[in-house]
Motif scaffolding. Sequence first.
Motif, PDB file in Angstrom:
ATOM      1  N   ARG A  34      36.285  60.407  57.134  1.00 48.47           N
ATOM      2  CA  ARG A  34      36.057  60.402  55.797  1.00 48.47           C
ATOM      3  C   ARG A  34      36.482  59.150  55.110  1.00 48.47           C
ATOM      4  O   ARG A  34      35.544  58.574  54.313  1.00 48.47           O
ATOM      5  CB  ARG A  34      36.318  61.522  54.798  1.00 48.47           C
ATOM      6  N   TYR A  35      37.727  58.758  55.375  1.00 49.80           N
ATOM      7  CA  TYR A  35      38.354  57.669  54.570  1.00 49.80           C
ATOM      8  C   TYR A  35      38.907  56.557  55.566  1.00 49.80           C
ATOM      9  O   TYR A  35      39.990  56.690  55.590  1.00 49.80           O
ATOM     10  CB  TYR A  35      39.108  58.158  53.482  1.00 49.80           C
ATOM     11  N   PRO A  36      38.230  55.564  55.975  1.00 52.57           N
ATOM     12  CA  PRO A  36      38.748  54.974  57.362  1.00 52.57           C
ATOM     13  C   PRO A  36      39.726  53.971  57.075  1.00 52.57           C
ATOM     14  O   PRO A  36      40.639  53.584  57.745  1.00 52.57           O
ATOM     15  CB  PRO A  36      37.486  54.537  58.130  1.00 52.57           C
ATOM     16  N   GLN A  37      39.797  53.537  55.768  1.00 52.75           N
ATOM     17  CA  GLN A  37      40.695  52.210  55.335  1.00 52.75           C
ATOM     18  C   GLN A  37      41.337  52.662  54.220  1.00 52.75           C
ATOM     19  O   GLN A  37      40.778  53.255  53.100  1.00 52.75           O
ATOM     20  CB  GLN A  37      39.889  51.090  55.605  1.00 52.75           C
ATOM     21  N   VAL A  38      42.345  51.889  53.927  1.00 55.67           N
ATOM     22  CA  VAL A  38      43.078  51.765  52.631  1.00 55.67           C
ATOM     23  C   VAL A  38      42.478  50.764  51.641  1.00 55.67           C
ATOM     24  O   VAL A  38      41.862  49.838  52.038  1.00 55.67           O
ATOM     25  CB  VAL A  38      44.547  51.591  52.976  1.00 55.67           C
ATOM     26  N   HIS A  39      42.791  50.745  50.279  1.00 56.85           N
ATOM     27  CA  HIS A  39      42.418  49.969  49.362  1.00 56.85           C
ATOM     28  C   HIS A  39      43.400  48.803  49.486  1.00 56.85           C
ATOM     29  O   HIS A  39      44.469  48.597  50.280  1.00 56.85           O
ATOM     30  CB  HIS A  39      42.572  50.382  47.903  1.00 56.85           C
ATOM     31  N   GLY A  40      42.866  47.793  48.671  1.00 55.61           N
ATOM     32  CA  GLY A  40      43.709  46.324  48.753  1.00 55.61           C
ATOM     33  C   GLY A  40      44.850  46.192  47.588  1.00 55.61           C
ATOM     34  O   GLY A  40      45.266  44.950  47.170  1.00 55.61           O
ATOM     35  N   CYS A  41      44.644  47.411  46.677  1.00 51.68           N
ATOM     36  CA  CYS A  41      45.480  47.076  45.449  1.00 51.68           C
ATOM     37  C   CYS A  41      46.937  47.184  45.573  1.00 51.68           C
ATOM     38  O   CYS A  41      47.490  48.501  45.337  1.00 51.68           O
ATOM     39  CB  CYS A  41      45.145  48.008  44.195  1.00 51.68           C
ATOM     40  N   THR A  42      47.667  46.354  46.451  1.00 51.47           N
ATOM     41  CA  THR A  42      49.120  46.755  46.664  1.00 51.47           C
ATOM     42  C   THR A  42      50.235  46.071  45.798  1.00 51.47           C
ATOM     43  O   THR A  42      51.379  46.573  45.876  1.00 51.47           O
ATOM     44  CB  THR A  42      49.468  46.208  48.223  1.00 51.47           C
ATOM     45  N   LEU A  47      46.613  46.313  40.751  1.00 49.72           N
ATOM     46  CA  LEU A  47      46.237  47.954  40.095  1.00 49.72           C
ATOM     47  C   LEU A  47      45.933  47.598  38.815  1.00 49.72           C
ATOM     48  O   LEU A  47      45.088  48.491  38.212  1.00 49.72           O
ATOM     49  CB  LEU A  47      47.702  48.626  40.469  1.00 49.72           C
ATOM     50  N   TYR A  48      46.618  46.787  37.820  1.00 50.25           N
ATOM     51  CA  TYR A  48      46.254  46.458  36.465  1.00 50.25           C
ATOM     52  C   TYR A  48      44.910  45.986  36.464  1.00 50.25           C
ATOM     53  O   TYR A  48      44.046  46.661  35.811  1.00 50.25           O
ATOM     54  CB  TYR A  48      47.149  45.606  36.063  1.00 50.25           C
ATOM     55  N   TYR A  58      33.764  51.943  31.340  1.00 52.03           N
ATOM     56  CA  TYR A  58      33.578  53.260  30.948  1.00 52.03           C
ATOM     57  C   TYR A  58      34.254  53.760  29.624  1.00 52.03           C
ATOM     58  O   TYR A  58      33.725  54.655  28.789  1.00 52.03           O
ATOM     59  CB  TYR A  58      33.914  54.430  31.819  1.00 52.03           C
ATOM     60  N   LEU A  59      35.369  52.915  29.220  1.00 56.19           N
ATOM     61  CA  LEU A  59      35.825  53.209  27.911  1.00 56.19           C
ATOM     62  C   LEU A  59      36.345  52.271  26.994  1.00 56.19           C
ATOM     63  O   LEU A  59      37.566  51.805  26.770  1.00 56.19           O
ATOM     64  CB  LEU A  59      37.073  54.056  28.192  1.00 56.19           C
ATOM     65  N   ARG A  60      35.562  51.264  26.713  1.00 57.56           N
ATOM     66  CA  ARG A  60      35.701  50.088  26.040  1.00 57.56           C
ATOM     67  C   ARG A  60      36.428  50.266  24.572  1.00 57.56           C
ATOM     68  O   ARG A  60      37.130  49.496  24.060  1.00 57.56           O
ATOM     69  CB  ARG A  60      34.428  49.349  25.850  1.00 57.56           C
ATOM     70  N   ASN A  61      36.257  51.316  23.942  1.00 57.51           N
ATOM     71  CA  ASN A  61      36.377  51.526  22.722  1.00 57.51           C
ATOM     72  C   ASN A  61      37.967  52.187  22.380  1.00 57.51           C
ATOM     73  O   ASN A  61      38.282  52.538  21.571  1.00 57.51           O
ATOM     74  CB  ASN A  61      35.472  52.253  21.769  1.00 57.51           C
ATOM     75  N   THR A  62      38.668  52.378  23.646  1.00 60.64           N
ATOM     76  CA  THR A  62      39.819  53.124  23.637  1.00 60.64           C
ATOM     77  C   THR A  62      41.023  52.004  23.555  1.00 60.64           C
ATOM     78  O   THR A  62      40.647  50.682  23.530  1.00 60.64           O
ATOM     79  CB  THR A  62      40.166  53.952  24.854  1.00 60.64           C
ATOM     80  N   GLN A  63      41.946  52.371  23.129  1.00 59.49           N
ATOM     81  CA  GLN A  63      43.197  51.502  23.006  1.00 59.49           C
ATOM     82  C   GLN A  63      43.505  50.709  24.326  1.00 59.49           C
ATOM     83  O   GLN A  63      43.275  51.200  25.520  1.00 59.49           O
ATOM     84  CB  GLN A  63      44.445  52.087  22.513  1.00 59.49           C
ATOM     85  N   PRO A  64      43.906  49.475  23.851  1.00 49.52           N
ATOM     86  CA  PRO A  64      44.160  48.537  25.378  1.00 49.52           C
ATOM     87  C   PRO A  64      45.218  49.226  26.140  1.00 49.52           C
ATOM     88  O   PRO A  64      46.317  49.862  25.476  1.00 49.52           O
ATOM     89  CB  PRO A  64      44.226  47.255  24.808  1.00 49.52           C
ATOM     90  N   LEU A  65      45.365  48.770  27.383  1.00 46.48           N
ATOM     91  CA  LEU A  65      46.565  49.279  28.366  1.00 46.48           C
ATOM     92  C   LEU A  65      47.687  48.060  28.405  1.00 46.48           C
ATOM     93  O   LEU A  65      47.017  46.784  28.520  1.00 46.48           O
ATOM     94  CB  LEU A  65      45.713  49.293  29.647  1.00 46.48           C
ATOM     95  N   SER A  66      48.543  48.369  27.808  1.00 46.41           N
ATOM     96  CA  SER A  66      49.730  47.230  27.995  1.00 46.41           C
ATOM     97  C   SER A  66      50.380  47.178  29.262  1.00 46.41           C
ATOM     98  O   SER A  66      50.798  46.056  29.673  1.00 46.41           O
ATOM     99  CB  SER A  66      50.719  47.516  26.893  1.00 46.41           C
ATOM    100  N   LYS A  67      50.150  48.319  30.014  1.00 45.28           N
ATOM    101  CA  LYS A  67      50.889  48.136  31.472  1.00 45.28           C
ATOM    102  C   LYS A  67      50.059  49.264  32.370  1.00 45.28           C
ATOM    103  O   LYS A  67      49.898  50.312  31.968  1.00 45.28           O
ATOM    104  CB  LYS A  67      52.417  48.526  31.635  1.00 45.28           C
ATOM    105  N   VAL A  68      50.020  48.830  33.550  1.00 43.44           N
ATOM    106  CA  VAL A  68      49.763  49.735  34.690  1.00 43.44           C
ATOM    107  C   VAL A  68      50.534  49.283  35.994  1.00 43.44           C
ATOM    108  O   VAL A  68      50.625  47.931  36.305  1.00 43.44           O
ATOM    109  CB  VAL A  68      48.220  49.262  35.067  1.00 43.44           C
ATOM    110  N   ALA A  69      51.073  50.229  36.626  1.00 39.10           N
ATOM    111  CA  ALA A  69      52.183  49.807  37.529  1.00 39.10           C
ATOM    112  C   ALA A  69      52.319  51.150  38.612  1.00 39.10           C
ATOM    113  O   ALA A  69      52.208  52.288  38.357  1.00 39.10           O
ATOM    114  CB  ALA A  69      53.417  49.556  37.186  1.00 39.10           C
TER     115      ALA A  69
END
Length: 168
Positions: A34-42, A47-48, A58-69
């Motif tokens: 079903r899922y033969p390969q991994v993503h490239g967000c290492t 990832l951010y 999808y969510l333009r009007n929501t608060q901004p993200l300060s960090k994704v990790a």
Amino acid sequence: MPELSYLQGYPDHLQAQVQQLIQQQRLGEVLLQRYPQVHGCTTDKSLYQFTVELKNQYLRNTQPLSKVAYDSKIQVMKHALGLHTTISRVQGGKLKAKAEIRVATVFKNAPEPFLRMIVVHELAHLKEKDHNKAFYSLCCHMEPSYHQLEFDTRLYLTHLSLFGELYE
């Protein structure tokens, strides 16, 4: 038979099918088909970018993200795949709230649909705090196959806990 801790809320007939795949040593094979390969967000930076692109779509009007990790401290065994937190800080005379999303590092080496499902889940918390009907409707709006991906992610975690890495 091993305990299927990630699939406890699912019907008995589904759990029996998974038990059969485990006994036949075919769970990994099914997932790889079903899922033969991994993503490239290492990296945290990639990832951010991945997360912000979904948020902007999808969510333009929501608060901004300060960090994704990626976060190695998230205990997947305690049923957390990612975390959404709002951190309040005093800046000058004002209270500022910053939104952060953290994803368990086990998903650094996972298929892209699994990562997308987790990110969609955490982004939905920007609008809906509780796991209610509106929350899951929003998840399905951002990712139409959300529920199937959640189930498959649980299969992936089951495979990891029983047999180790699937993708080398």
